[in-house]
Design a protein around this motif. Structure first.
Motif, PDB file in Angstrom:
ATOM      1  N   TYR A  46      29.507 -16.368   8.120  1.00  0.00           N
ATOM      2  CA  TYR A  46      29.689 -16.436   9.570  1.00  0.00           C
ATOM      3  C   TYR A  46      31.019 -15.800   9.974  1.00  0.00           C
ATOM      4  O   TYR A  46      31.071 -14.987  10.892  1.00  0.00           O
ATOM      5  CB  TYR A  46      29.627 -17.894  10.014  1.00  0.00           C
ATOM      6  CG  TYR A  46      29.659 -18.108  11.506  1.00  0.00           C
ATOM      7  CD1 TYR A  46      28.500 -18.013  12.253  1.00  0.00           C
ATOM      8  CD2 TYR A  46      30.842 -18.416  12.154  1.00  0.00           C
ATOM      9  CE1 TYR A  46      28.511 -18.221  13.610  1.00  0.00           C
ATOM     10  CE2 TYR A  46      30.870 -18.625  13.521  1.00  0.00           C
ATOM     11  CZ  TYR A  46      29.699 -18.523  14.248  1.00  0.00           C
ATOM     12  OH  TYR A  46      29.729 -18.727  15.593  1.00  0.00           O
ATOM     13  N   SER A  54      30.899 -12.050   9.283  1.00  0.00           N
ATOM     14  CA  SER A  54      30.066 -11.375  10.277  1.00  0.00           C
ATOM     15  C   SER A  54      30.791 -11.270  11.617  1.00  0.00           C
ATOM     16  O   SER A  54      30.642 -10.279  12.329  1.00  0.00           O
ATOM     17  CB  SER A  54      28.719 -12.074  10.442  1.00  0.00           C
ATOM     18  OG  SER A  54      28.885 -13.368  10.979  1.00  0.00           O
ATOM     19  N   PRO A  99      27.960 -23.019  17.555  1.00  0.00           N
ATOM     20  CA  PRO A  99      26.846 -22.416  16.818  1.00  0.00           C
ATOM     21  C   PRO A  99      27.002 -22.521  15.306  1.00  0.00           C
ATOM     22  O   PRO A  99      26.006 -22.634  14.596  1.00  0.00           O
ATOM     23  CB  PRO A  99      26.867 -20.953  17.249  1.00  0.00           C
ATOM     24  CG  PRO A  99      27.557 -20.948  18.549  1.00  0.00           C
ATOM     25  CD  PRO A  99      28.560 -22.053  18.473  1.00  0.00           C
ATOM     26  N   ILE A 144      24.170 -23.778  12.907  1.00  0.00           N
ATOM     27  CA  ILE A 144      23.696 -22.887  11.850  1.00  0.00           C
ATOM     28  C   ILE A 144      23.747 -23.562  10.480  1.00  0.00           C
ATOM     29  O   ILE A 144      22.788 -23.507   9.713  1.00  0.00           O
ATOM     30  CB  ILE A 144      24.502 -21.574  11.858  1.00  0.00           C
ATOM     31  CG1 ILE A 144      24.124 -20.747  13.090  1.00  0.00           C
ATOM     32  CG2 ILE A 144      24.286 -20.768  10.587  1.00  0.00           C
ATOM     33  CD1 ILE A 144      25.034 -19.574  13.359  1.00  0.00           C
ATOM     34  N   ALA A 164      17.189 -17.050  10.853  1.00  0.00           N
ATOM     35  CA  ALA A 164      17.693 -16.182  11.924  1.00  0.00           C
ATOM     36  C   ALA A 164      16.734 -16.168  13.106  1.00  0.00           C
ATOM     37  O   ALA A 164      17.161 -16.248  14.265  1.00  0.00           O
ATOM     38  CB  ALA A 164      17.910 -14.770  11.400  1.00  0.00           C
ATOM     39  N   LEU A 216      17.086 -19.410  14.943  1.00  0.00           N
ATOM     40  CA  LEU A 216      18.344 -19.431  15.708  1.00  0.00           C
ATOM     41  C   LEU A 216      18.247 -18.558  16.955  1.00  0.00           C
ATOM     42  O   LEU A 216      18.730 -18.948  18.026  1.00  0.00           O
ATOM     43  CB  LEU A 216      19.507 -18.983  14.835  1.00  0.00           C
ATOM     44  CG  LEU A 216      19.944 -19.979  13.771  1.00  0.00           C
ATOM     45  CD1 LEU A 216      20.967 -19.343  12.851  1.00  0.00           C
ATOM     46  CD2 LEU A 216      20.489 -21.238  14.405  1.00  0.00           C
ATOM     47  N   ARG A 222      24.284 -11.846  19.237  1.00  0.00           N
ATOM     48  CA  ARG A 222      23.092 -11.972  18.386  1.00  0.00           C
ATOM     49  C   ARG A 222      23.234 -11.105  17.135  1.00  0.00           C
ATOM     50  O   ARG A 222      22.680 -11.410  16.095  1.00  0.00           O
ATOM     51  CB  ARG A 222      21.829 -11.560  19.137  1.00  0.00           C
ATOM     52  CG  ARG A 222      21.462 -12.290  20.415  1.00  0.00           C
ATOM     53  CD  ARG A 222      21.717 -13.762  20.398  1.00  0.00           C
ATOM     54  NE  ARG A 222      21.173 -14.439  21.565  1.00  0.00           N
ATOM     55  CZ  ARG A 222      21.872 -14.786  22.618  1.00  0.00           C
ATOM     56  NH1 ARG A 222      23.143 -14.471  22.695  1.00  0.00           N
ATOM     57  NH2 ARG A 222      21.324 -15.461  23.604  1.00  0.00           N
ATOM     58  N   ILE A 257      24.441 -12.931  14.148  1.00  0.00           N
ATOM     59  CA  ILE A 257      23.430 -13.667  13.386  1.00  0.00           C
ATOM     60  C   ILE A 257      22.757 -12.734  12.383  1.00  0.00           C
ATOM     61  O   ILE A 257      22.485 -13.127  11.246  1.00  0.00           O
ATOM     62  CB  ILE A 257      22.402 -14.330  14.320  1.00  0.00           C
ATOM     63  CG1 ILE A 257      23.083 -15.400  15.172  1.00  0.00           C
ATOM     64  CG2 ILE A 257      21.256 -14.952  13.525  1.00  0.00           C
ATOM     65  CD1 ILE A 257      22.197 -16.036  16.204  1.00  0.00           C
ATOM     66  N   THR A 296      22.914 -13.273   8.445  1.00  0.00           N
ATOM     67  CA  THR A 296      21.699 -13.389   7.637  1.00  0.00           C
ATOM     68  C   THR A 296      21.780 -12.487   6.409  1.00  0.00           C
ATOM     69  O   THR A 296      21.470 -12.918   5.294  1.00  0.00           O
ATOM     70  CB  THR A 296      20.469 -13.017   8.494  1.00  0.00           C
ATOM     71  OG1 THR A 296      20.413 -13.897   9.612  1.00  0.00           O
ATOM     72  CG2 THR A 296      19.193 -13.103   7.697  1.00  0.00           C
TER      73      THR A 296
END
Length: 140
Positions: free
Chosen positions: A22, A25, A47, A51, A88, A91, A112, A115, A119
């Protein structure tokens, strides 16, 4: 190693991998674009909690906490990939529903693409860690 310890290791690994993927990313999404958005608790920490909990439940539902020695590496990698893609998609759906609800304005600005990056990274991290752990168990 008994199954209980192995399940605990996998659960801890899922949490650590989710958090690390996370954060990475986030850095990929914003830092590489020279648009480092503030990593404040209002937009990006809620989030993360959702997650991590959802991935723990998905991994339990798909029985990824099972024995390392009973599952082939390719089969396990494909299963981890499937679970992460399903996670994903779930989510995306949950964040879409929440974004249309009053009082949850923080989710509208949520990326987005993060995510998607998460992933990909989470799949890679889980497969690598599970293979490293399997290799260590084989050497013992």
């Amino acid at each position: 190693m008994n199954t209980g310890k192995q399940q605990t290791y996998t659960a801890v690994s899922v949490v650590i991998d989710a958090i690390v993927s996370y954060v990475i990313s986030y850095l990929i999404q914003f830092a590489l674009q020279n648009n480092l958005a503030p990593f404040d608790s209002r937009n990006y920490w809620p989030p993360l909690v959702i997650i991590v909990i959802s991935y723990l439940m998905l991994y339990a539902f798909f029985h990824i906490y099972g024995s390392f020695r009973m599952t082939g590496r390719r089969k396990e990698a494909v299963l981890i990939g499937k679970v992460n893609i399903i996670g994903a998609l779930i989510l995306f759906a949950v964040f879409f529903v929440i974004s249309n609800t009053d009082g949850y304005n923080w989710i509208v600005g949520f990326s987005r693409m993060m995510i998607l990056w998460m992933t990909i990274l989470n799949t890679i991290f889980m497969v690598v860690w599970r293979n490293i752990f399997r290799f260590i168990l084989m050497k013992l």
